[in-house]
Design a protein around this motif. Sequence first.
Motif, PDB file in Angstrom:
ATOM      1  N   HIS A 131     -22.289  10.818  25.610  1.00 35.04           N
ATOM      2  CA  HIS A 131     -22.495  10.431  23.823  1.00 35.04           C
ATOM      3  C   HIS A 131     -21.321  11.592  23.459  1.00 35.04           C
ATOM      4  O   HIS A 131     -21.341  11.646  22.206  1.00 35.04           O
ATOM      5  CB  HIS A 131     -24.044  10.784  23.138  1.00 35.04           C
ATOM      6  CG  HIS A 131     -24.601   9.551  24.087  1.00 35.04           C
ATOM      7  ND1 HIS A 131     -25.507   8.345  22.843  1.00 35.04           N
ATOM      8  CD2 HIS A 131     -25.406   9.095  25.035  1.00 35.04           C
ATOM      9  CE1 HIS A 131     -25.413   7.407  23.155  1.00 35.04           C
ATOM     10  NE2 HIS A 131     -26.254   7.755  24.545  1.00 35.04           N
ATOM     11  N   SER A 132     -21.397  12.234  24.161  1.00 34.61           N
ATOM     12  CA  SER A 132     -19.904  13.694  23.893  1.00 34.61           C
ATOM     13  C   SER A 132     -19.250  13.599  22.584  1.00 34.61           C
ATOM     14  O   SER A 132     -18.415  14.772  22.300  1.00 34.61           O
ATOM     15  CB  SER A 132     -19.810  14.623  24.513  1.00 34.61           C
ATOM     16  OG  SER A 132     -19.425  13.922  25.511  1.00 34.61           O
ATOM     17  N   SER A 133     -18.589  12.249  22.944  1.00 35.33           N
ATOM     18  CA  SER A 133     -17.639  11.682  21.975  1.00 35.33           C
ATOM     19  C   SER A 133     -17.558  11.323  20.328  1.00 35.33           C
ATOM     20  O   SER A 133     -19.079  10.852  20.304  1.00 35.33           O
ATOM     21  CB  SER A 133     -16.821  11.100  22.372  1.00 35.33           C
ATOM     22  OG  SER A 133     -15.291  10.240  21.485  1.00 35.33           O
ATOM     23  N   LEU A 172     -13.439   1.631  23.629  1.00 39.40           N
ATOM     24  CA  LEU A 172     -13.785   0.745  24.956  1.00 39.40           C
ATOM     25  C   LEU A 172     -13.659   1.831  25.967  1.00 39.40           C
ATOM     26  O   LEU A 172     -14.565   1.849  27.093  1.00 39.40           O
ATOM     27  CB  LEU A 172     -12.938  -0.862  25.046  1.00 39.40           C
ATOM     28  CG  LEU A 172     -13.257  -1.977  23.687  1.00 39.40           C
ATOM     29  CD1 LEU A 172     -12.042  -2.598  24.378  1.00 39.40           C
ATOM     30  CD2 LEU A 172     -14.675  -2.102  24.896  1.00 39.40           C
ATOM     31  N   GLY A 173     -12.647   2.908  25.709  1.00 31.91           N
ATOM     32  CA  GLY A 173     -12.928   3.906  26.892  1.00 31.91           C
ATOM     33  C   GLY A 173     -14.046   4.833  26.698  1.00 31.91           C
ATOM     34  O   GLY A 173     -14.028   5.636  28.449  1.00 31.91           O
ATOM     35  N   THR A 174     -14.759   5.100  25.673  1.00 30.03           N
ATOM     36  CA  THR A 174     -16.261   5.779  25.651  1.00 30.03           C
ATOM     37  C   THR A 174     -17.121   5.199  27.215  1.00 30.03           C
ATOM     38  O   THR A 174     -18.060   5.491  27.316  1.00 30.03           O
ATOM     39  CB  THR A 174     -16.837   5.469  24.297  1.00 30.03           C
ATOM     40  OG1 THR A 174     -16.200   5.904  23.686  1.00 30.03           O
ATOM     41  CG2 THR A 174     -17.967   6.603  24.325  1.00 30.03           C
ATOM     42  N   ALA A 175     -16.855   3.628  27.235  1.00 30.59           N
ATOM     43  CA  ALA A 175     -17.666   2.840  28.657  1.00 30.59           C
ATOM     44  C   ALA A 175     -17.561   4.243  29.531  1.00 30.59           C
ATOM     45  O   ALA A 175     -18.380   3.458  30.567  1.00 30.59           O
ATOM     46  CB  ALA A 175     -17.505   1.337  28.813  1.00 30.59           C
ATOM     47  N   PHE A 176     -17.105   4.591  30.007  1.00 28.42           N
ATOM     48  CA  PHE A 176     -16.701   5.161  31.512  1.00 28.42           C
ATOM     49  C   PHE A 176     -16.478   6.688  31.799  1.00 28.42           C
ATOM     50  O   PHE A 176     -16.450   7.893  31.999  1.00 28.42           O
ATOM     51  CB  PHE A 176     -14.799   4.810  31.521  1.00 28.42           C
ATOM     52  CG  PHE A 176     -14.960   3.495  31.880  1.00 28.42           C
ATOM     53  CD1 PHE A 176     -14.370   2.376  32.947  1.00 28.42           C
ATOM     54  CD2 PHE A 176     -13.195   2.833  30.435  1.00 28.42           C
ATOM     55  CE1 PHE A 176     -14.315   1.504  32.874  1.00 28.42           C
ATOM     56  CE2 PHE A 176     -13.270   1.370  31.473  1.00 28.42           C
ATOM     57  CZ  PHE A 176     -13.381   1.111  32.353  1.00 28.42           C
ATOM     58  N   ALA A 231     -24.349   6.680  18.074  1.00 26.22           N
ATOM     59  CA  ALA A 231     -24.589   7.920  16.085  1.00 26.22           C
ATOM     60  C   ALA A 231     -25.320   8.459  17.082  1.00 26.22           C
ATOM     61  O   ALA A 231     -26.182   8.884  17.010  1.00 26.22           O
ATOM     62  CB  ALA A 231     -24.999   6.971  15.370  1.00 26.22           C
ATOM     63  N   CYS A 232     -25.196   9.138  15.301  1.00 30.18           N
ATOM     64  CA  CYS A 232     -25.788  11.036  15.525  1.00 30.18           C
ATOM     65  C   CYS A 232     -26.069  11.075  13.985  1.00 30.18           C
ATOM     66  O   CYS A 232     -26.687  12.004  13.872  1.00 30.18           O
ATOM     67  CB  CYS A 232     -24.980  11.962  16.319  1.00 30.18           C
ATOM     68  SG  CYS A 232     -23.608  12.092  14.354  1.00 30.18           S
ATOM     69  N   GLU A 239     -22.382   5.184   6.567  1.00 23.79           N
ATOM     70  CA  GLU A 239     -21.156   5.755   7.000  1.00 23.79           C
ATOM     71  C   GLU A 239     -21.967   6.219   8.886  1.00 23.79           C
ATOM     72  O   GLU A 239     -22.369   7.039   8.709  1.00 23.79           O
ATOM     73  CB  GLU A 239     -20.430   7.103   6.517  1.00 23.79           C
ATOM     74  CG  GLU A 239     -19.339   7.184   7.779  1.00 23.79           C
ATOM     75  CD  GLU A 239     -18.681   8.497   7.192  1.00 23.79           C
ATOM     76  OE1 GLU A 239     -17.900   8.871   7.674  1.00 23.79           O
ATOM     77  OE2 GLU A 239     -19.110   8.738   5.897  1.00 23.79           O
ATOM     78  N   THR A 240     -21.336   5.291   9.564  1.00 21.30           N
ATOM     79  CA  THR A 240     -21.900   5.962  11.301  1.00 21.30           C
ATOM     80  C   THR A 240     -21.034   6.865  11.734  1.00 21.30           C
ATOM     81  O   THR A 240     -20.240   7.061  11.413  1.00 21.30           O
ATOM     82  CB  THR A 240     -21.390   4.436  11.750  1.00 21.30           C
ATOM     83  OG1 THR A 240     -21.916   3.506  11.652  1.00 21.30           O
ATOM     84  CG2 THR A 240     -22.649   4.194  13.254  1.00 21.30           C
ATOM     85  N   LYS A 241     -21.702   8.218  12.280  1.00 22.92           N
ATOM     86  CA  LYS A 241     -21.425   9.552  12.599  1.00 22.92           C
ATOM     87  C   LYS A 241     -21.388   9.517  13.554  1.00 22.92           C
ATOM     88  O   LYS A 241     -22.549   9.349  14.481  1.00 22.92           O
ATOM     89  CB  LYS A 241     -21.657  10.180  11.982  1.00 22.92           C
ATOM     90  CG  LYS A 241     -21.745  10.656  10.426  1.00 22.92           C
ATOM     91  CD  LYS A 241     -22.146  11.856   9.281  1.00 22.92           C
ATOM     92  CE  LYS A 241     -21.935  11.666   7.860  1.00 22.92           C
ATOM     93  NZ  LYS A 241     -22.365  13.121   8.232  1.00 22.92           N
ATOM     94  N   PHE A 242     -20.364   8.860  15.082  1.00 24.10           N
ATOM     95  CA  PHE A 242     -20.909   9.305  15.884  1.00 24.10           C
ATOM     96  C   PHE A 242     -20.803  10.620  17.185  1.00 24.10           C
ATOM     97  O   PHE A 242     -20.208  11.629  16.477  1.00 24.10           O
ATOM     98  CB  PHE A 242     -19.649   8.452  16.941  1.00 24.10           C
ATOM     99  CG  PHE A 242     -19.376   7.157  16.940  1.00 24.10           C
ATOM    100  CD1 PHE A 242     -20.294   6.310  16.767  1.00 24.10           C
ATOM    101  CD2 PHE A 242     -18.428   6.459  16.051  1.00 24.10           C
ATOM    102  CE1 PHE A 242     -20.526   4.621  16.590  1.00 24.10           C
ATOM    103  CE2 PHE A 242     -19.025   5.108  15.586  1.00 24.10           C
ATOM    104  CZ  PHE A 242     -19.730   4.545  15.573  1.00 24.10           C
ATOM    105  N   GLY A 243     -21.328  10.726  18.335  1.00 24.90           N
ATOM    106  CA  GLY A 243     -21.498  11.659  18.734  1.00 24.90           C
ATOM    107  C   GLY A 243     -22.882  12.355  19.015  1.00 24.90           C
ATOM    108  O   GLY A 243     -23.515  11.951  18.800  1.00 24.90           O
TER     109      GLY A 243
END
Length: 320
Positions: free
Chosen positions: A127-129, A134-138, A205-206, A237-241
């Motif tokens: 979840h750190s990104s 799709l690259g996050t899956a790895f 999302a955070c 608005e979705t905030k990721f990380g």
Amino acid sequence: MEILFDQMPNPFTYFVPLFALLIAGEAYISYREDKELYSLKDSVASTMVGLGAAALNTLTKAYQIGLFFLFYKLFEPLRVEFLGYDNLGWTWWVWVLCLIGDDFNFYWHHRFCHTIRIFWAAHLVHHSSNKFNLGTAFRNGWTIFLYKPIYWLWLPILGFNPVMIALCMSFNSIYQFFLHSTLVPKIPVFGQVFNTPWVHQVHHACNIEYLDRNHGGILIIWDKMFGTYLDKDKHLETKFGVLHPPTKHDPITLNFHEFNDIWKDVRNVKSWKAKFMYVFGPPGWSHDGSRKTSKMLQQEWQQQQQKAAVQASQPELVTS
């Protein structure tokens, strides 16, 4: 029919070209439409973490399958005596039951990864990104493979073949690759039962209201059954990380910084209860209230929303 561990096919081998093609396609769409779904630093971090996770997964595969075989053989006499069979075999309905059981296991494994700090330390890297692609899956933790099989032990005990269990776990991971994208719209009927990229965005999302939601792998019904489901608000608005992102993006820091923070917290308190809670309590717990758990943050957010709603519903005072 028995399949030996060294004869077990690796499903990922067949999907790697498709994964690479889809990532390239998503990156091209991001560039063409200026969506900023990827960044060089973030992609390098995901790649390095992913390569390490793949290597460790391969090295620990024998340990996982061996553990399953141990319980599979250990409980075989008890199955024969009390259940009337030695194993469940390889028929189609056994595969279906194994897939469902595997997904049930993943839900609880995943949920505890978000609610128990020592497990969150192993899972946090995923979840750190602050990007969701799709690259996050790895981007998987390197230590998670050590304890994850524990949740699956009841399957070999009941007589599911360990190789079948391992293959179902692989199928689950392959399916989850396709969940990590913002380019897929909401899928109305399919999304009522199966996990989709639309609701998996909530999980990554955070936003305070989105924390600790949608833990399912293939199926989303577990979240609906156990009260952790939340649909995505298309107006928000979705905030990721994560709420407290790491300061560095090298794979060592990403994988171990939370373990280091746990050690600091445990070392700095004298109470054994506090030490225990810093390891096995929810992320954000603190002995002095200086930090907040996700439930605390969500309670504060709900109170603020209720207060704002009350204020909005009160008529304005009219002065003459």
